[in-house]
Design an enzyme around this catalytic site. Structure first.
Site, PDB file in Angstrom:
ATOM      1  N   ARG A   1      -2.570 -14.833   7.294  1.00  0.00           N
ATOM      2  CA  ARG A   1      -2.474 -16.185   6.755  1.00  0.00           C
ATOM      3  C   ARG A   1      -1.253 -17.183   7.397  1.00  0.00           C
ATOM      4  NH1 ARG A   1      -4.959 -12.741   2.805  1.00  0.00           N
ATOM      5  NH2 ARG A   1      -6.920 -13.824   2.466  1.00  0.00           N
ATOM      6  N   SER A   2      -0.756 -16.348   8.221  1.00  0.00           N
ATOM      7  CA  SER A   2       0.359 -17.184   8.878  1.00  0.00           C
ATOM      8  C   SER A   2      -0.122 -18.573   9.532  1.00  0.00           C
ATOM      9  CB  SER A   2       1.279 -16.401   9.790  1.00  0.00           C
ATOM     10  OG  SER A   2       1.665 -15.401   9.236  1.00  0.00           O
TER      11      SER A   2
ATOM     12  N   LYS B   1       5.553  -4.363  15.263  1.00  0.00           N
ATOM     13  CA  LYS B   1       6.794  -4.745  14.787  1.00  0.00           C
ATOM     14  C   LYS B   1       7.891  -4.080  15.386  1.00  0.00           C
ATOM     15  CE  LYS B   1       5.630  -6.663  10.284  1.00  0.00           C
ATOM     16  NZ  LYS B   1       5.910  -6.792   8.739  1.00  0.00           N
TER      17      LYS B   1
ATOM     18  N   ASP C   1      11.387 -10.249   6.220  1.00  0.00           N
ATOM     19  CA  ASP C   1      10.547  -9.788   4.999  1.00  0.00           C
ATOM     20  C   ASP C   1      11.642  -9.593   4.046  1.00  0.00           C
ATOM     21  OD1 ASP C   1       8.099  -9.642   6.310  1.00  0.00           O
ATOM     22  OD2 ASP C   1       8.381  -7.509   7.054  1.00  0.00           O
TER      23      ASP C   1
ATOM     24  N   ALA D   1       7.302   4.551   0.028  1.00  0.00           N
ATOM     25  CA  ALA D   1       8.305   4.675   1.206  1.00  0.00           C
ATOM     26  C   ALA D   1       7.655   4.315   2.626  1.00  0.00           C
ATOM     27  CB  ALA D   1       9.045   6.167   0.930  1.00  0.00           C
TER      28      ALA D   1
ATOM     29  N   ARG E   1       9.475  11.366   3.191  1.00  0.00           N
ATOM     30  CA  ARG E   1       9.528   9.748   3.869  1.00  0.00           C
ATOM     31  C   ARG E   1      10.332   9.101   2.807  1.00  0.00           C
ATOM     32  NH1 ARG E   1       3.910   6.625   4.257  1.00  0.00           N
ATOM     33  NH2 ARG E   1       5.269   5.726   6.198  1.00  0.00           N
TER      34      ARG E   1
ATOM     35  N   ILE F   1       4.671  -6.042  -4.003  1.00  0.00           N
ATOM     36  CA  ILE F   1       4.553  -6.931  -2.713  1.00  0.00           C
ATOM     37  C   ILE F   1       2.869  -6.965  -2.411  1.00  0.00           C
ATOM     38  CG2 ILE F   1       6.708  -5.969  -1.902  1.00  0.00           C
ATOM     39  CD1 ILE F   1       5.087  -4.380   0.370  1.00  0.00           C
TER      40      ILE F   1
HETATM   41  P1  ATR Z   1       3.115   0.299   4.711  1.00  0.00           P
HETATM   42  O1  ATR Z   1       3.622   0.535   5.867  1.00  0.00           O
HETATM   43  O2  ATR Z   1       2.168  -1.124   4.660  1.00  0.00           O
HETATM   44  O3  ATR Z   1       4.096   0.303   3.694  1.00  0.00           O
HETATM   45  P2  ATR Z   1       2.220   3.084   4.805  1.00  0.00           P
HETATM   46  O4  ATR Z   1       3.276   3.267   5.732  1.00  0.00           O
HETATM   47  O5  ATR Z   1       0.716   3.589   4.792  1.00  0.00           O
HETATM   48  O6  ATR Z   1       1.713   1.564   4.716  1.00  0.00           O
HETATM   49  O7  ATR Z   1       2.552   3.334   3.303  1.00  0.00           O
HETATM   50  C1  ATR Z   1       1.847   3.106   1.802  1.00  0.00           C
HETATM   51  C2  ATR Z   1       2.769   3.605   0.947  1.00  0.00           C
HETATM   52  O8  ATR Z   1       1.911   3.816  -0.305  1.00  0.00           O
HETATM   53  C3  ATR Z   1       3.343   5.090   1.146  1.00  0.00           C
HETATM   54  O9  ATR Z   1       4.494   4.952   0.283  1.00  0.00           O
HETATM   55  C4  ATR Z   1       2.281   5.746   0.497  1.00  0.00           C
HETATM   56  O10 ATR Z   1       2.692   7.327   0.117  1.00  0.00           O
HETATM   57  P3  ATR Z   1       3.092   8.301   1.179  1.00  0.00           P
HETATM   58  O11 ATR Z   1       4.144   8.083   1.917  1.00  0.00           O
HETATM   59  O12 ATR Z   1       2.909   9.606   0.333  1.00  0.00           O
HETATM   60  O13 ATR Z   1       1.774   8.310   1.897  1.00  0.00           O
HETATM   61  C5  ATR Z   1       1.686   5.125  -0.597  1.00  0.00           C
HETATM   62  N1  ATR Z   1       0.409   5.506  -1.169  1.00  0.00           N
HETATM   63  C6  ATR Z   1      -0.689   5.234  -0.533  1.00  0.00           C
HETATM   64  N2  ATR Z   1      -1.556   5.558  -1.546  1.00  0.00           N
HETATM   65  C7  ATR Z   1      -1.278   6.401  -2.490  1.00  0.00           C
HETATM   66  C8  ATR Z   1      -1.597   6.936  -3.629  1.00  0.00           C
HETATM   67  N3  ATR Z   1      -2.879   7.277  -3.833  1.00  0.00           N
HETATM   68  N4  ATR Z   1      -0.655   7.380  -4.492  1.00  0.00           N
HETATM   69  C9  ATR Z   1       0.374   7.503  -4.342  1.00  0.00           C
HETATM   70  N5  ATR Z   1       1.288   6.827  -3.062  1.00  0.00           N
HETATM   71  C10 ATR Z   1       0.337   6.351  -2.449  1.00  0.00           C
END
Ligand code: ATR
Length: 285
Positions: free
Chosen positions: A23-24, A75, A111, A137, A165, A225
């Site tokens: 959307r930028s 990034k 960000d 994380a 993480r 977010i």
């Molecule tokens: P982004 O870079 O957009 O933050 P990501 O690196 O895939 O995306 O991270 C997604 C976050 O959502 C992570 O903290 C993930 O937890 P894990 O590190 O354990 O994978 C969390 N997340 C995604 N689905 C989840 C779920 N069903 N329950 C708990 N945490 C979830």
């Protein structure tokens, strides 16, 4: 205007793979029109294998760009290939905003600025808390952790399904950051003044989780977010329990401000009209 392009209208880009969803362009074109500025802002799809060549062409001027935004999955590479990453980008190991200046490619990450500036506007004093809890994380949590730490919040608890993480981030961002697994969530939320969801839970109508926000400090701010949907299940639960909330759209809008100023020479204001424009676009999809 950067790098002596006085004669040509500045041209900026957003690049990612895929990039169609970004959307930028709506944000920056809205500001160009609003401030009556000559300039362009275009989405450019660049695959991972072509990204280094794209940056080379940016540096040597052959693409005609003065700078631009970088999103997933570029990034980290953008940070590595830039000549002058600032301190924020260096600590994050990732950049989302690039600009040419004095023949060098500069890089930063806006960000965290977007996160803080949005809350400054909506809930002044949001950062005057002793304890913050960040759920998640992943890549998106890093700039949020950095921003909250840089505002001087004393204790920042990062809670994640995969504890390792969260621990990596505690190691990266210093002693104020504490890592936990999900079972510790209620314990660290007790008395906290700020709660941020950085996970993908609830995104695009996906599954979420039930959280008891009532253990937070009275008046604690709950923010997410994720901005599709605008009211995520977590924000709805927190609102129903009487807590003030802030959705994720403001962070997206505010993170665009520093880049626009670098490329087009005018610091834009995030206003209700811009917000409505993006909401309409979200509803149209
Ligand atoms: P982004 O870079 O957009 O933050 P990501 O690196 O895939 O995306 O991270 C997604 C976050 O959502 C992570 O903290 C993930 O937890 P894990 O590190 O354990 O994978 C969390 N997340 C995604 N689905 C989840 C779920 N069903 N329950 C708990 N945490 C979830």
């Amino acid at each position: 205007m950067v790098d002596g392009r006085e004669s040509a209208a500045p041209a900026a880009f957003v690049t990612g793979w895929p990039i169609k969803h970004s959307r930028s362009p709506i944000i920056h074109r809205h500001w160009l029109k609003q401030y009556g500025l000559a300039g362009t802002y275009d989405a450019v799809a660049v695959s991972e294998e072509d990204f280094a060549a794209f940056i080379e062409a940016l540096k040597d001027g052959s693409r005609g760009f003065c700078g631009g935004n970088v999103t997933i999955p570029h990034k980290e590479t953008a940070f590595r290939l830039s000549d002058r990453p600032d301190e924020l980008a260096q600590e994050l190991g990732a950049a989302n905003t690039l600009w040419l200046q004095d023949g060098r490619l500069h890089a930063t990450n806006t960000d965290g600025y977007g996160f803080s500036a949005n809350l400054d506007g909506l809930h002044p004093g949001w950062d005057k808390v002793d304890r913050a809890v960040i759920l998640g994380a992943g890549g998106a949590s890093r700039a949020v952790i950095q921003a909250i730490r840089d505002r001087g919040v004393g204790e920042i608890h990062v809670v994640n399904r995969t504890v390792s993480r969260a621990q990596e981030l505690a190691d990266r961002f210093g002693p104020k950051i504490h890592a936990h697994g999900l079972p510790a969530l209620a314990e660290v939320m007790a008395g906290a003044g700020l709660f941020v969801n950085t996970t993908s839970l609830g995104m695009d109508g996906g599954e979420s989780t039930v959280i008891d926000f009532s253990i937070l400090k009275t008046g604690a701010l709950v923010t997410d977010i994720v901005y599709v949907p605008l009211e995520t299940p977590m924000l709805r639960q927190a609102g129903e329990q009487g807590y003030p909330t802030a959705d994720g759209l403001g962070m997206l809008l505010h993170q665009a401000v520093p880049g626009f100023e670098k490329w087009f020479g005018c610091r834009p204001v995030v206003d209700g009209g811009l917000r409505e424009l993006i909401i309409k676009d979200i509803q149209a999809v």
